[in-house]
Design a protein around this motif. Structure first.
Motif, PDB file in Angstrom:
ATOM      1  N   TYR A  65       0.840  -1.205   0.000  1.00 39.21           N
ATOM      2  CA  TYR A  65       0.000   0.000   0.000  1.00 39.21           C
ATOM      3  C   TYR A  65       0.870   1.249   0.000  1.00 39.21           C
ATOM      4  CZ  TYR A  65      -3.615  -3.318   1.178  1.00 39.21           C
ATOM      5  OH  TYR A  65      -4.476  -4.388   1.171  1.00 39.21           O
ATOM      6  N   PHE A  66       0.428   2.239  -0.756  1.00 38.81           N
ATOM      7  CA  PHE A  66       1.189   3.483  -0.875  1.00 38.81           C
ATOM      8  C   PHE A  66       0.309   4.679  -0.572  1.00 38.81           C
ATOM      9  CE2 PHE A  66       2.873   0.315  -3.739  1.00 38.81           C
ATOM     10  CZ  PHE A  66       4.205   0.270  -3.353  1.00 38.81           C
ATOM     11  N   CYS A  67       0.991   5.774  -0.173  1.00 33.28           N
ATOM     12  CA  CYS A  67       0.255   6.999   0.132  1.00 33.28           C
ATOM     13  C   CYS A  67      -0.144   7.696  -1.171  1.00 33.28           C
ATOM     14  CB  CYS A  67       1.100   7.922   0.995  1.00 33.28           C
ATOM     15  SG  CYS A  67       2.564   8.534   0.176  1.00 33.28           S
ATOM     16  N   GLY A  68       0.623   7.465  -2.223  1.00 34.17           N
ATOM     17  CA  GLY A  68       0.303   8.120  -3.483  1.00 34.17           C
ATOM     18  C   GLY A  68       1.062   7.497  -4.640  1.00 34.17           C
ATOM     19  N   GLU A  69       0.808   8.036  -5.811  1.00 30.82           N
ATOM     20  CA  GLU A  69       1.396   7.494  -7.027  1.00 30.82           C
ATOM     21  C   GLU A  69       2.923   7.587  -7.022  1.00 30.82           C
ATOM     22  OE1 GLU A  69       0.098   8.318 -11.402  1.00 30.82           O
ATOM     23  OE2 GLU A  69      -1.660   8.474 -10.112  1.00 30.82           O
TER      24      GLU A  69
END
Ligand SMILES: [Zn+2]
Length: 94
Positions: free
Chosen positions: A76-80
């Motif tokens: 999972y990532f906070c953004g691109e």
């Protein structure tokens, strides 16, 4: 001791016992119910996942997810930006 006193004590003990048992049963039911709702909701929006790139904690619902080519796990990532960085880092390893 007066026999009536003994009877009263026995009744009081019995009532106390009943109270404790019913209270215990109620509590057990409540526990079962709360564990059920926890399972049902799985509280997806409250679960925080760690971004492996910037180590920020992101709510699972808002996080960008990607299946790691290396481990096959969902990351999972906070953004691109972080997602792209992760992909390029995995590419470098190969
Ligand atoms: Zn990030």
């Amino acid at each position: 001791m007066h026999p009536i006193k003994v009877v009263v004590i026995i009744i009081l003990l019995y009532l106390g016992y009943r109270l404790v048992v019913s209270d215990w049963k109620k509590r057990k039911k409540k526990e079962e119910k709360s564990s059920e709702t926890n399972l049902g909701n799985e509280t997806v929006e409250d679960v925080l996942v760690e971004d492996p790139i910037c180590h920020k904690l992101v709510p699972k619902r808002q996080a960008l997810r990607l299946k790691s080519r290396e481990t096959g796990e969902i990351v999972y990532f906070c953004g691109e930006e972080c997602c792209n960085l992760f992909v390029s880092q995995e590419g470098e390893k190969k």
